[in-house]
Scaffold this active site. Structure first.
Site, PDB file in Angstrom:
ATOM      1  N   SER A  56      -7.206   5.650  -3.302  1.00 33.46           N
ATOM      2  CA  SER A  56      -7.901   5.869  -4.576  1.00 33.46           C
ATOM      3  C   SER A  56      -7.306   5.121  -5.766  1.00 33.46           C
ATOM      4  O   SER A  56      -7.881   5.164  -6.854  1.00 33.46           O
ATOM      5  CB  SER A  56      -7.978   7.364  -4.890  1.00 33.46           C
ATOM      6  OG  SER A  56      -8.978   7.982  -4.111  1.00 33.46           O
ATOM      7  N   GLY A  78      -3.235   7.942  -5.288  1.00 29.02           N
ATOM      8  CA  GLY A  78      -4.036   7.604  -4.118  1.00 29.02           C
ATOM      9  C   GLY A  78      -3.422   8.276  -2.905  1.00 29.02           C
ATOM     10  O   GLY A  78      -2.199   8.280  -2.760  1.00 29.02           O
TER      11      GLY A  78
END
EC number: 3.5.2.6
Length: 267
Positions: free
Chosen positions: A76, A216
Site C-alpha cells: 500500500s 504498507g
C-alpha cells in the site's frame, strides 16, 4: 507573602525545566549526524532495514544495507504513486473525489463504506486505489512508472493487482530516492498535485514537527511491512524508509521510536 514568593519560584523553576527539556531535544536534533546513528535495539526482535536521509546535510544512515538493496512489493505504499498519477492525468479530481462502496465486505470494517481519495489513503482502503488504477489504465500507468524509474516498472501482474504481492517490486533505497523527490517537490508532476498528496500523507503534527508517511502490509501473511515518508522539523527535513518481516504497523512503530530517540519527534 512568603507563600506567594514560594509559588512564583516553583512555577519559574518548572518553566525553566520545561524549556530545558525542549532546548535539549531541539539541540539534539540540530546536531544530529545521521550517519552515526544506532538502531540495533529497535530491530532486536524484527528482521528489517531502516534508512534516514538528512536532506539539509545530505547525510544518510542505512541499517542492513543488503536488505535495503533488495526489491520487494511496495504493497500500500504504492498508493502515494497511484494518487500522484491519478491526479496528474485527471482520473480523479482532488482528495475529496468520492467512489461508492460496492457492498462487498472486505478485510477491515473501515474499508466497507464510501471513500474519497484522501480517506482511502488514511484508511489504506485498497479497493478505492484498485478502481483508480483501472481508471488510469495500463498504458498511462506504464508510461508514468517508466518516467519515475519506479522499481522494476513491471505491471504485468494486472492493472489492479501489480503492486500487491505481484509483479512490481522496489527496493527500500529506491523508495528513499522517490520520497526525497516528493519531499522536495522535484517529481515530474504539477506542484498542486504533489502538495495534495503530501497533505494526504500527514500522520501527525506537533508543535515542532510534521510527520508524513504511508504504511504498507502484505495481508496474506503479515510478513512484509513498510513505513515510508518524511518528517519536517524546525531544523530541516528527513526522509525515512522502514521495511520489516512484519506488518506496516510494526514498521511505523519502529520508525516513530527511532525518530523520538533522536529528537526528531518531540512532545
Amino acid at each position: 507573602m512568603k507563600k506567594w514568593i514560594y509559588v512564583v519560584l516553583v512555577l519559574s523553576i518548572a518553566g525553566i525545566g520545561g524549556f530545558s527539556v525542549h532546548a535539549a531535544s531541539s539541540a539534539h536534533e540540530k546536531h544530529l549526524n545521521v550517519s552515526k546513528m544506532n538502531v540495533d535495539d529497535e530491530f532486536k526482535d524484527t528482521d528489517g532495514t531502516f534508512i534516514l536521509h538528512d536532506l539539509q546535510k545530505d547525510q544518510t544512515f542505512v541499517y542492513n544495507r543488503k536488505r535495503a538493496n533488495q526489491r520487494q512489493t511496495p504493497q500500500s505504499t504504492f498508493k502515494v504513486v497511484n494518487a500522484l498519477i491519478g491526479l496528474q492525468v485527471k482520473a480523479v479530481r482532488d482528495e475529496y473525489d468520492v467512489k461508492r462502496w460496492d457492498g462487498v465486505k472486505r478485510e477491515f470494517e473501515s474499508w466497507n463504506r464510501d471513500h474519497t481519495l484522501g480517506s482511502a489513503m488514511r484508511e489504506s482502503a485498497i479497493w478505492y486505489y484498485q478502481a483508480l488504477a483501472r481508471d488510469i489504465g495500463e498504458e498511462r500507468m506504464k508510461t508514468w512508472l517508466h518516467t519515475l524509474s519506479y522499481g522494476n516498472e513491471d505491471i504485468s501482474g494486472g492493472i489492479d493487482q501489480f503492486w500487491l504481492q505481484s509483479s512490481l517490486t522496489i527496493s527500500p533505497l529506491e523508495q528513499e530516492t522517490f520520497l526525497e523527490k516528493l519531499a522536495k517537490e522535484e517529481l515530474p508532476f504539477d506542484k498542486p498535485v504533489m502538495k495534495i498528496v503530501k497533505r494526504m500523507m500527514i500522520q501527525e503534527e506537533g508543535d515542532h514537527y510534521t510527520l508524513y508517511g504511508k504504511t504498507g502490509t502484505r495481508l496474506t501473511d503479515m510478513g512484509l511491512g513498510w513505513f515510508v515518508g518524511f518528517i519536517k522539523t524546525e531544523h530541516g527535513s528527513y526522509v525515512f524508509v522502514t521495511n520489516v518481516d512484519d506488518s506496516g504497523t510494526k514498521a511505523k512503530n519502529i520508525t516513530v521510536d527511532i525518530l523520538k530517540k533522536y529528537g526528531l519527534i518531540t512532545s
